[in-house]
Design a protein around this motif. Structure first.
Motif, PDB file in Angstrom:
ATOM      1  N   LEU A 146       0.830  -1.205   0.000  1.00  0.00           N
ATOM      2  CA  LEU A 146       0.000   0.000   0.000  1.00  0.00           C
ATOM      3  C   LEU A 146       0.864   1.254   0.000  1.00  0.00           C
ATOM      4  CD1 LEU A 146      -2.861  -0.987   2.477  1.00  0.00           C
ATOM      5  CD2 LEU A 146      -2.934  -0.955  -0.025  1.00  0.00           C
ATOM      6  N   LYS A 147       1.991   1.208   0.697  1.00  0.00           N
ATOM      7  CA  LYS A 147       2.907   2.350   0.693  1.00  0.00           C
ATOM      8  C   LYS A 147       3.458   2.590  -0.704  1.00  0.00           C
ATOM      9  CE  LYS A 147       7.223   4.055   2.745  1.00  0.00           C
ATOM     10  NZ  LYS A 147       8.330   3.749   3.686  1.00  0.00           N
ATOM     11  N   ALA A 148       3.878   1.523  -1.369  1.00  0.00           N
ATOM     12  CA  ALA A 148       4.415   1.660  -2.727  1.00  0.00           C
ATOM     13  C   ALA A 148       3.334   2.072  -3.718  1.00  0.00           C
ATOM     14  CB  ALA A 148       5.050   0.340  -3.169  1.00  0.00           C
ATOM     15  N   GLY A 149       2.100   1.668  -3.447  1.00  0.00           N
ATOM     16  CA  GLY A 149       1.006   1.962  -4.366  1.00  0.00           C
ATOM     17  C   GLY A 149       0.557   3.405  -4.376  1.00  0.00           C
ATOM     18  N   LYS A 150       0.979   4.183  -3.376  1.00  0.00           N
ATOM     19  CA  LYS A 150       0.737   5.633  -3.311  1.00  0.00           C
ATOM     20  C   LYS A 150      -0.743   6.014  -3.493  1.00  0.00           C
ATOM     21  CE  LYS A 150       5.406   6.846  -4.825  1.00  0.00           C
ATOM     22  NZ  LYS A 150       5.858   7.223  -3.495  1.00  0.00           N
ATOM     23  N   GLY A 151      -1.631   5.236  -2.896  1.00  0.00           N
ATOM     24  CA  GLY A 151      -3.050   5.579  -2.924  1.00  0.00           C
ATOM     25  C   GLY A 151      -3.798   5.052  -4.133  1.00  0.00           C
ATOM     26  N   PHE A 152      -3.122   4.424  -5.076  1.00  0.00           N
ATOM     27  CA  PHE A 152      -3.783   3.916  -6.272  1.00  0.00           C
ATOM     28  C   PHE A 152      -4.232   2.464  -6.132  1.00  0.00           C
ATOM     29  CE2 PHE A 152      -1.448   7.526  -7.985  1.00  0.00           C
ATOM     30  CZ  PHE A 152      -2.359   8.066  -8.885  1.00  0.00           C
ATOM     31  N   CYS A 153      -3.819   1.793  -5.074  1.00  0.00           N
ATOM     32  CA  CYS A 153      -4.253   0.403  -4.875  1.00  0.00           C
ATOM     33  C   CYS A 153      -5.743   0.352  -4.560  1.00  0.00           C
ATOM     34  CB  CYS A 153      -3.495  -0.234  -3.702  1.00  0.00           C
ATOM     35  SG  CYS A 153      -1.732  -0.466  -3.952  1.00  0.00           S
ATOM     36  N   GLY A 208      -3.660 -11.763 -13.514  1.00  0.00           N
ATOM     37  CA  GLY A 208      -2.329 -11.370 -13.969  1.00  0.00           C
ATOM     38  C   GLY A 208      -2.287  -9.959 -14.515  1.00  0.00           C
ATOM     39  N   GLU A 209      -1.389  -9.740 -15.458  1.00  0.00           N
ATOM     40  CA  GLU A 209      -1.125  -8.394 -15.951  1.00  0.00           C
ATOM     41  C   GLU A 209      -2.266  -7.812 -16.769  1.00  0.00           C
ATOM     42  OE1 GLU A 209       2.623  -6.016 -18.069  1.00  0.00           O
ATOM     43  OE2 GLU A 209       2.635  -8.207 -17.937  1.00  0.00           O
ATOM     44  N   ALA A 210      -3.232  -8.629 -17.158  1.00  0.00           N
ATOM     45  CA  ALA A 210      -4.403  -8.118 -17.866  1.00  0.00           C
ATOM     46  C   ALA A 210      -5.293  -7.294 -16.952  1.00  0.00           C
ATOM     47  CB  ALA A 210      -5.203  -9.272 -18.475  1.00  0.00           C
ATOM     48  N   THR A 211      -5.078  -7.376 -15.652  1.00  0.00           N
ATOM     49  CA  THR A 211      -5.918  -6.689 -14.677  1.00  0.00           C
ATOM     50  C   THR A 211      -5.197  -5.475 -14.101  1.00  0.00           C
ATOM     51  OG1 THR A 211      -5.157  -7.908 -12.721  1.00  0.00           O
ATOM     52  CG2 THR A 211      -6.867  -8.944 -14.066  1.00  0.00           C
ATOM     53  N   SER A 212      -5.929  -4.709 -13.311  1.00  0.00           N
ATOM     54  CA  SER A 212      -5.338  -3.526 -12.674  1.00  0.00           C
ATOM     55  C   SER A 212      -6.004  -3.305 -11.323  1.00  0.00           C
ATOM     56  CB  SER A 212      -5.526  -2.297 -13.560  1.00  0.00           C
ATOM     57  OG  SER A 212      -4.891  -1.166 -13.013  1.00  0.00           O
ATOM     58  N   GLY A 213      -5.313  -2.529 -10.475  1.00  0.00           N
ATOM     59  CA  GLY A 213      -5.853  -2.185  -9.161  1.00  0.00           C
ATOM     60  C   GLY A 213      -5.172  -2.889  -8.016  1.00  0.00           C
ATOM     61  N   VAL A 214      -4.457  -3.972  -8.297  1.00  0.00           N
ATOM     62  CA  VAL A 214      -3.792  -4.723  -7.234  1.00  0.00           C
ATOM     63  C   VAL A 214      -2.576  -3.978  -6.718  1.00  0.00           C
ATOM     64  CG1 VAL A 214      -2.610  -6.879  -6.654  1.00  0.00           C
ATOM     65  CG2 VAL A 214      -4.603  -6.923  -8.168  1.00  0.00           C
ATOM     66  N   HIS A 215      -1.773  -3.411  -7.610  1.00  0.00           N
ATOM     67  CA  HIS A 215      -0.469  -2.862  -7.236  1.00  0.00           C
ATOM     68  C   HIS A 215      -0.438  -1.349  -7.108  1.00  0.00           C
ATOM     69  CE1 HIS A 215       0.929  -6.897  -8.082  1.00  0.00           C
ATOM     70  NE2 HIS A 215       0.375  -6.823  -9.277  1.00  0.00           N
ATOM     71  N   GLY A 216      -1.381  -0.656  -7.708  1.00  0.00           N
ATOM     72  CA  GLY A 216      -1.371   0.788  -7.627  1.00  0.00           C
ATOM     73  C   GLY A 216      -0.282   1.411  -8.466  1.00  0.00           C
ATOM     74  N   ALA A 217       0.418   2.398  -7.894  1.00  0.00           N
ATOM     75  CA  ALA A 217       1.394   3.173  -8.660  1.00  0.00           C
ATOM     76  C   ALA A 217       2.694   2.433  -8.916  1.00  0.00           C
ATOM     77  CB  ALA A 217       1.701   4.486  -7.931  1.00  0.00           C
ATOM     78  N   MET A 218       2.967   1.358  -8.179  1.00  0.00           N
ATOM     79  CA  MET A 218       4.237   0.644  -8.362  1.00  0.00           C
ATOM     80  C   MET A 218       4.102  -0.815  -7.946  1.00  0.00           C
ATOM     81  SD  MET A 218       7.312   0.489  -9.346  1.00  0.00           S
ATOM     82  CE  MET A 218       7.445   2.213  -9.789  1.00  0.00           C
ATOM     83  N   ARG A 219       4.434  -1.713  -8.860  1.00  0.00           N
ATOM     84  CA  ARG A 219       4.482  -3.131  -8.499  1.00  0.00           C
ATOM     85  C   ARG A 219       5.860  -3.444  -7.953  1.00  0.00           C
ATOM     86  NH1 ARG A 219       6.854  -7.314 -10.304  1.00  0.00           N
ATOM     87  NH2 ARG A 219       7.293  -6.679 -12.427  1.00  0.00           N
ATOM     88  N   LEU A 220       5.909  -3.998  -6.755  1.00  0.00           N
ATOM     89  CA  LEU A 220       7.186  -4.340  -6.134  1.00  0.00           C
ATOM     90  C   LEU A 220       7.678  -5.705  -6.616  1.00  0.00           C
ATOM     91  CD1 LEU A 220       6.653  -3.091  -2.464  1.00  0.00           C
ATOM     92  CD2 LEU A 220       7.755  -1.917  -4.376  1.00  0.00           C
ATOM     93  N   GLY A 221       8.958  -5.969  -6.353  1.00  0.00           N
ATOM     94  CA  GLY A 221       9.603  -7.183  -6.829  1.00  0.00           C
ATOM     95  C   GLY A 221       8.921  -8.456  -6.359  1.00  0.00           C
ATOM     96  N   GLY A 222       8.721  -9.383  -7.293  1.00  0.00           N
ATOM     97  CA  GLY A 222       8.123 -10.673  -6.965  1.00  0.00           C
ATOM     98  C   GLY A 222       6.619 -10.669  -6.878  1.00  0.00           C
ATOM     99  N   CYS A 223       5.985  -9.505  -7.038  1.00  0.00           N
ATOM    100  CA  CYS A 223       4.532  -9.436  -6.867  1.00  0.00           C
ATOM    101  C   CYS A 223       3.764  -9.741  -8.147  1.00  0.00           C
ATOM    102  CB  CYS A 223       4.130  -8.068  -6.326  1.00  0.00           C
ATOM    103  SG  CYS A 223       4.638  -7.824  -4.610  1.00  0.00           S
TER     104      CYS A 223
END
Length: 498
Positions: free
Chosen positions: A112-119, A465-480
């Motif tokens: 959530l911190k990495a997602g910067k409010g977009f998650c 998978g990558e066809a979707t959105s909303g899980v990671h927000g502004a930044m997907r972290l490693g391994g996610c």
């Protein structure tokens, strides 16, 4: 419901510019006619990467009698086939074996911190709370991992796991074997053109083309390639879209990110917007298309060194800064110096701090990392002005010794105030890549695709998978990304059969 039917008959296709595509326009003419099915399955999965195999295996475990994966390319794998395949799992058996304390809540806070409010928090929470089960699921189906546990960038603890060599050998190959052994089918060179919906809007099948041959010579394979034989596949239970991202589709990508029109990408040539168009054409709510995830060949390793512009021999950025500012700075260097690749220089002491040496060795084999006995040798190899480089190194070492970066504000303490002074020296290419499409279809925690018309799930349609959105927000972290494929692929296969 009448409004939805009218939209789905033509509005969504026009919205995405599909009417301009010869093959897709041809398929659209059949809309509204009685379906004459070429073949029927319980579940149709579009794609053949990790999310697709997780979805297919999950559907089979949940009782599906006929599951088929449709892949437009001539080989399986999508982005997983060229991925390192690392996965971040909170509370994995490997963590516990090594006494590493972790929890889904701790990882959720990091994301959530990495997602910067977009998650979308409910999706991010679903990801971490099902992480251990999804990891056990792929291991049960053949995935193989090394016993190393690493700390990915942006996370508080070691939770990153390395598959047996890479994503192709440790994940795809064994999962494919298990999928086929359980009765699953794979259709290569089979492009999905359109999702077929009944009068109520339920997805009941796929209009596709067999004997389809992806053509890299075309400006847009999506809109110009008319090859193949039309078929209509029925999905008795539903369709799962695991179509990946669109980072290799330069024209489509530049509509959202014109500032990065010339950016590199690590995606395979087939990573076009065909899946995005497929979902949008069925009325999916597509979100966050202007977000992007940059990366480098050695994203976690390059901050250990001193970054320079090879044309000048001078530093240009805070090496341990956030990924997006470093990406933008490296892009500016490329634009200003004739596209000479920026470099991060690690000395022998810095190289000892590298956690994932397996990845460094693979990148060295690919030419992204080179080894030199002296700085003079390194400068000669890359054509760097030697005296300017030595002056930069001397200034950098002085600041490292003092523990204060007066030029860019680097945190020297994080790398033990390490100087660039002991050979051998390693030059790591700081190649700015767009590596992941953060934009895509909005889904529910059950992996159901959400409708743009009323915010409700589109019956019979799932995605992962990558066809979707909303899980990671502004930044997907490693391994996610790998975790995302496993979790939502598993849930999609389970829920399509529920």
């Amino acid at each position: 419901m009448n409004t939805r039917r009218a939209f789905l008959r033509g509005g969504a296709a026009a919205l995405c510019g599909l009417a301009a595509a010869p093959a897709l326009a041809r398929a659209a003419k059949t809309k509204g006619k009685a379906a004459k099915w070429t073949e029927s399955f319980d579940v149709i999965v579009i794609g053949s990467g990790l999310a697709a195999f997780a979805a297919g295996l999950s559907a089979l475990e949940s009782g599906a009698k006929g599951v088929v994966l449709l892949e437009k390319m001539g080989m399986i794998g999508g982005s997983t086939a060229i991925s390192n395949g690392t996965i971040s799992v909170p509370g994995s058996p490997l963590q516990k074996a090594q006494g590493i304390e972790d929890s889904p809540q701790a990882m959720l806070e990091d994301l959530l911190k990495a997602g910067k409010g977009f998650c979308h928090p409910e999706l991010t929470r679903t990801l971490v709370e099902n992480g251990t089960e999804a990891f056990d699921f792929i291991v049960r189906n053949g995935a193989k991992f090394k016993d190393t546990v690493m700390k990915p960038g942006g996370m508080r603890t070691k939770r990153l796991l390395q598959p047996d060599y890479n994503g192709a050998t440790g994940l795809l190959q064994p999962l494919r074997e298990t999928f086929l052994a359980k009765g699953g089918q794979i259709r290569l060179c089979c492009r999905a053109d359109r999702l077929i919906q009944d009068a109520g809007g339920r997805v009941v099948g796929v209009a596709a083309r067999t004997d389809y041959h992806f053509d890299t010579r075309l400006a847009s394979d999506d809109t110009q390639n008319a090859s193949g034989k039309p078929v209509r596949y029925r999905a008795r239970r539903g369709v799962i879209c695991c179509t990946g991202g669109f980072e290799a589709d330069r024209a489509f990508r530049s509509q959202e990110l014109p500032q990065f029109d010339g950016a590199f990408t690590t995606e395979h040539p087939g990573a076009t917007a065909s899946g995005y168009r497929l979902l949008a054409g069925a009325g999916a709510r597509m979100i966050q298309g202007a977000l992007y995830r940059p990366a480098f060949p050695c994203t976690d390793e390059q901050p250990l060194g001193m970054m320079i512009d090879p044309a000048t021999g001078k530093r240009f950025v805070r090496e341990d800064g956030e990924r997006i500012p470093v990406f933008q700075a490296a892009s500016r260097v490329l634009a200003s110096n004739g596209r000479r690749m920026p470099l991060s220089i690690l000395d022998a002491d810095a190289y000892e701090l590298v956690e994932n040496k397996h990845r460094m060795e693979k990148n060295a084999g690919a030419g992204y990392v080179t080894r030199h006995e002296t700085l003079e040798e390194l400068a000669a190899h890359y054509g760097i002005p030697e005296e300017a480089l030595k002056a930069t190194v001397a200034e950098y070492n002085g600041m490292a010794e003092a523990g204060k970066d007066t030029a860019f504000g680097r945190d020297f303490a994080a790398t033990r105030n390490n100087k660039v002074d002991r050979g051998p020296f390693y030059a790591v290419m700081v190649k700015p890549n767009l590596t992941y499409s953060l934009g895509g279809a909005l889904i529910t925690p059950k992996a159901e695709v959400v409708s743009v018309l009323d915010g409700a799930p589109i019956p019979g349609l799932y995605a992962a998978g990558e066809a979707t959105s909303g899980v990671h927000g502004a930044m997907r972290l490693g391994g996610c990304a790998i975790l995302d494929c496993c979790v939502f692929g598993m849930l999609a296969g389970r829920n399509v059969m529920a």
